[in-house]
Design a protein around this motif. Sequence first.
Motif, PDB file in Angstrom:
ATOM      1  N   ALA A   1     -39.130  45.737  48.387  1.00  0.00           N
ATOM      2  CA  ALA A   1     -40.268  45.027  47.807  1.00  0.00           C
ATOM      3  C   ALA A   1     -39.851  44.487  46.443  1.00  0.00           C
ATOM      4  O   ALA A   1     -39.166  45.178  45.679  1.00  0.00           O
ATOM      5  CB  ALA A   1     -41.478  45.943  47.672  1.00  0.00           C
ATOM      6  N   VAL A   2     -40.253  43.256  46.151  1.00  0.00           N
ATOM      7  CA  VAL A   2     -39.942  42.619  44.866  1.00  0.00           C
ATOM      8  C   VAL A   2     -41.257  42.278  44.174  1.00  0.00           C
ATOM      9  O   VAL A   2     -42.124  41.609  44.761  1.00  0.00           O
ATOM     10  CB  VAL A   2     -39.097  41.348  45.058  1.00  0.00           C
ATOM     11  CG1 VAL A   2     -38.825  40.691  43.710  1.00  0.00           C
ATOM     12  CG2 VAL A   2     -37.791  41.679  45.774  1.00  0.00           C
ATOM     13  N   ARG A   3     -41.409  42.732  42.942  1.00  0.00           N
ATOM     14  CA  ARG A   3     -42.632  42.512  42.173  1.00  0.00           C
ATOM     15  C   ARG A   3     -42.391  41.488  41.085  1.00  0.00           C
ATOM     16  O   ARG A   3     -41.477  41.637  40.249  1.00  0.00           O
ATOM     17  CB  ARG A   3     -43.074  43.836  41.543  1.00  0.00           C
ATOM     18  CG  ARG A   3     -44.406  43.786  40.806  1.00  0.00           C
ATOM     19  CD  ARG A   3     -44.642  45.071  40.039  1.00  0.00           C
ATOM     20  NE  ARG A   3     -43.705  45.189  38.916  1.00  0.00           N
ATOM     21  CZ  ARG A   3     -43.257  46.349  38.426  1.00  0.00           C
ATOM     22  NH1 ARG A   3     -43.625  47.489  38.995  1.00  0.00           N
ATOM     23  NH2 ARG A   3     -42.439  46.365  37.399  1.00  0.00           N
ATOM     24  N   ASP A   4     -43.169  40.406  41.115  1.00  0.00           N
ATOM     25  CA  ASP A   4     -43.156  39.378  40.056  1.00  0.00           C
ATOM     26  C   ASP A   4     -41.778  38.784  39.825  1.00  0.00           C
ATOM     27  O   ASP A   4     -41.494  38.287  38.720  1.00  0.00           O
ATOM     28  CB  ASP A   4     -43.689  39.963  38.739  1.00  0.00           C
ATOM     29  CG  ASP A   4     -45.117  40.471  38.868  1.00  0.00           C
ATOM     30  OD1 ASP A   4     -45.836  39.955  39.738  1.00  0.00           O
ATOM     31  OD2 ASP A   4     -45.494  41.389  38.114  1.00  0.00           O
ATOM     32  N   SER A   5     -40.898  38.866  40.837  1.00  0.00           N
ATOM     33  CA  SER A   5     -39.516  38.361  40.745  1.00  0.00           C
ATOM     34  C   SER A   5     -38.752  39.001  39.590  1.00  0.00           C
ATOM     35  O   SER A   5     -37.755  38.438  39.109  1.00  0.00           O
ATOM     36  CB  SER A   5     -39.499  36.824  40.596  1.00  0.00           C
ATOM     37  OG  SER A   5     -39.993  36.217  41.763  1.00  0.00           O
ATOM     38  N   ARG A   6     -39.196  40.180  39.154  1.00  0.00           N
ATOM     39  CA  ARG A   6     -38.539  40.844  38.030  1.00  0.00           C
ATOM     40  C   ARG A   6     -38.173  42.303  38.331  1.00  0.00           C
ATOM     41  O   ARG A   6     -37.281  42.855  37.693  1.00  0.00           O
ATOM     42  CB  ARG A   6     -39.445  40.803  36.778  1.00  0.00           C
ATOM     43  CG  ARG A   6     -39.781  39.403  36.296  1.00  0.00           C
ATOM     44  CD  ARG A   6     -40.467  39.439  34.943  1.00  0.00           C
ATOM     45  NE  ARG A   6     -39.588  40.029  33.937  1.00  0.00           N
ATOM     46  CZ  ARG A   6     -38.642  39.354  33.287  1.00  0.00           C
ATOM     47  NH1 ARG A   6     -38.424  38.083  33.560  1.00  0.00           N
ATOM     48  NH2 ARG A   6     -37.909  39.954  32.368  1.00  0.00           N
ATOM     49  N   SER A   7     -38.861  42.927  39.278  1.00  0.00           N
ATOM     50  CA  SER A   7     -38.624  44.338  39.578  1.00  0.00           C
ATOM     51  C   SER A   7     -38.388  44.509  41.071  1.00  0.00           C
ATOM     52  O   SER A   7     -39.008  43.833  41.897  1.00  0.00           O
ATOM     53  CB  SER A   7     -39.812  45.198  39.131  1.00  0.00           C
ATOM     54  OG  SER A   7     -39.982  45.110  37.725  1.00  0.00           O
ATOM     55  N   LEU A   8     -37.513  45.460  41.396  1.00  0.00           N
ATOM     56  CA  LEU A   8     -37.088  45.667  42.776  1.00  0.00           C
ATOM     57  C   LEU A   8     -37.321  47.121  43.174  1.00  0.00           C
ATOM     58  O   LEU A   8     -36.951  48.046  42.442  1.00  0.00           O
ATOM     59  CB  LEU A   8     -35.594  45.328  42.898  1.00  0.00           C
ATOM     60  CG  LEU A   8     -34.876  45.705  44.192  1.00  0.00           C
ATOM     61  CD1 LEU A   8     -35.318  44.791  45.318  1.00  0.00           C
ATOM     62  CD2 LEU A   8     -33.360  45.628  44.008  1.00  0.00           C
ATOM     63  N   TRP A   9     -37.945  47.323  44.346  1.00  0.00           N
ATOM     64  CA  TRP A   9     -38.062  48.644  44.974  1.00  0.00           C
ATOM     65  C   TRP A   9     -37.254  48.604  46.255  1.00  0.00           C
ATOM     66  O   TRP A   9     -37.428  47.703  47.094  1.00  0.00           O
ATOM     67  CB  TRP A   9     -39.528  48.959  45.267  1.00  0.00           C
ATOM     68  CG  TRP A   9     -39.775  50.264  45.993  1.00  0.00           C
ATOM     69  CD1 TRP A   9     -40.047  51.477  45.436  1.00  0.00           C
ATOM     70  CD2 TRP A   9     -39.792  50.479  47.415  1.00  0.00           C
ATOM     71  NE1 TRP A   9     -40.227  52.435  46.416  1.00  0.00           N
ATOM     72  CE2 TRP A   9     -40.070  51.841  47.647  1.00  0.00           C
ATOM     73  CE3 TRP A   9     -39.577  49.646  48.516  1.00  0.00           C
ATOM     74  CZ2 TRP A   9     -40.158  52.394  48.917  1.00  0.00           C
ATOM     75  CZ3 TRP A   9     -39.650  50.190  49.790  1.00  0.00           C
ATOM     76  CH2 TRP A   9     -39.950  51.546  49.988  1.00  0.00           C
ATOM     77  N   LEU A  10     -36.358  49.581  46.448  1.00  0.00           N
ATOM     78  CA  LEU A  10     -35.508  49.623  47.637  1.00  0.00           C
ATOM     79  C   LEU A  10     -35.421  51.069  48.102  1.00  0.00           C
ATOM     80  O   LEU A  10     -35.309  51.990  47.289  1.00  0.00           O
ATOM     81  CB  LEU A  10     -34.123  49.066  47.321  1.00  0.00           C
ATOM     82  CG  LEU A  10     -33.097  48.988  48.451  1.00  0.00           C
ATOM     83  CD1 LEU A  10     -32.193  47.755  48.268  1.00  0.00           C
ATOM     84  CD2 LEU A  10     -32.234  50.232  48.522  1.00  0.00           C
TER      85      LEU A  10
END
Length: 731
Positions: A439-448
């Motif tokens: 999941a990518v939030r606001d094109s600034r943070s990544l959850w993997l």
Amino acid sequence: MAPETGPDVAFLKLAPASTLVGRKALVRATETPRPKLPVAVIGYPARDSRFSDRALAEKIFGGVFDKKRVAVGQILGAGADEITHGCSTLGGNSGSPVIDIGSGEVVGLHYRGIEFVENDAVSVPMLNRCLERARAIQGVGGLAVSKDESQDARGRDGVVQVGSTPGSVTFTIPLRITVELGGIAASPFTAAALPTIASGALPASEVGGPVDKQRLAQAVVNARALLANRADVVAIKPGYRFADGAITDEKAVVVSVRRKIERSSLESRGVLALPTQIDGVRVDVAVATTADLCGEGTGIGEEARVPSWHTAYEKRPDLPMTRRSAQMRFVIHSGPDSGWPQLSKFLKATRKSLAVAMYEFGAPHIVDGVIAGVKGAKETIGLVLQLGGHVGSGTKKDDFTDAETVDRIREAKKSKFDFAAASVGKAGIFDSAYHIKVAVRDSRSLWLSSGSWQTSNQPNVDPLTEDSTPAALRQFNREWHVILDNAELAELFANHIERDLKEARETEEAPAPAEPLVFVPAGMLADLEAAAKPRYFPPLEGRRMLDVHPILTPDNYIETVLPFIQAARRSVLFQNQSFNTKTVGGDYGKLLDALLAKQQEGLDVRVIFRSFGPDDRDTISFAKDYGFDSGRIRIQKNCHTKGIIVDGEAALVGSHNWTTAGTGFNRDASLIFYDREIAEFYRALFEYDWERIGPARIDETLPPPILVSPGEETVPPPGYVAVPRSVLLGR
């Protein structure tokens, strides 16, 4: 009237001695009973000296035996010739009808039971075939007369026919054997039961001596010739002897059966025990695996039936998955320790957009969290999801289906929701699974992560702050998760997700068929794993320069992970749901060879993989045959991790199963951290799991898996979990 290898069936034709007024015939069902169907057995349970707990039998039956009783239960499984049920029975119940409580129809004829496990009944189709043969007994003594030999071509077996020559009789089984009785005139005969083909036919030599590949292969050939006609035998293959659940170095002929039963119990039921050796090679009896039931149990040392893999994916040089160093905030964590508490905070921080690539998505708390995270009128969400997640039982009993999740988000976000079903299958882009969890939030943070957005993977628990936490490790999956605040990496994955969504939409007209399921007995692996004191690991958080290599499949997994393993100098710690060494295709074998080479060089190479009930035996056996040290392998009940730690200096975290499809043809995502502190976090987690689960032991008391066809009931019976067939067959 049943075939020699079939269950006990007898028919009596009775002359009426009293009026039939008020009596109703029992009607045989026309359809196969479904699992969990409420049924009742009506019969005469007797005081049974073979029952191990006589006090319990007295309690259950109230001390009353040899009287007509009704016992209720459920259908546990149904096959072409046999059904299993959970009604209480004892000796004396043989011949009891198994009746559908709803319709009153007979769905089977009870003939035996395995105490505390299941009861077996002859299916109606088998009864019908036997009844046809019984009705043919007319006109000539006690022999079945068949005037139309074409019957055999329609599937009747065991037909006995009086020969045209006086004093001869022909058995069609389907071999035709004519017995001439030396001019004796035709008279009433009784057809005796044919002896079991293996009875008295085995070599008398003692087990012993070296068993090389050629000798083992020949013993398997001979075993198949001797035992293939036994209805209780599913597969015969080369393998290894297991003692007390642990693999040994002794090669053996492995005979897979639907249920392992003690020799004394077999004898009491009148069932011929399997031989202990063939041609001096030990016979080891095992519960049938998924591959056995699918006809793919070719065995250790033989050439496996290699499936084909495909991908229509075109790599994207404009979105390179290259190693990079950058300043970033990180949260390195695990599940069930802190999975949802961290994911919840990640979703709540959404301000503009959320881009999600997911294999399964149905946990209600995560659906609510996603909708709350993009609750405003301007926030957008893009989702690529493989439809068809398996819910409705176990920890996922309250989860939504993937389609229900999509409907809920669409209702909440309307035009701000961009969705496409993942393109998988023969007509799709990826081979068998859109297995990514990003999941990518606001094109600034990544959850993997290694785990999808289902309750089994991301439970709504917080063991680090709650008091009653021992059950979390036993109930939910072991997962590894990562959160990174870095615009460069986040935007890279967001662009790939956006491209996946666009390409999936272009192929949506050819959706992938529902993948066949297997219901696998859950097992407990309880002795050490459940008894160990639970320990939960707080997240590792910080902000500094990190050296990270992003990985996608089919883009760059093998070409990145192969040198990662080859660079090891001290240790490789491997923890993965899958560890397939049987069906090896593409370049996947290079990874296995690299890992094996490091173990053979003397490095500390240890492997943890997930328990899948009876299939564990094959996984360990094939790994041993590949060359891996079985003493350095352990089995974890809920292992869903896909991680590798090298030298305590670098760690791989992600969703890649170690299968041909997982490493080369599906869509998966991982990250390699070349960072000692992060590697140490996961190393400590691995060591805790390694000690907690103890040496590898298989549970030989479990029943076999249950194959489920697409469109059939997808909720497993109690004690089973649903698993995609491709996972168990190592695709």
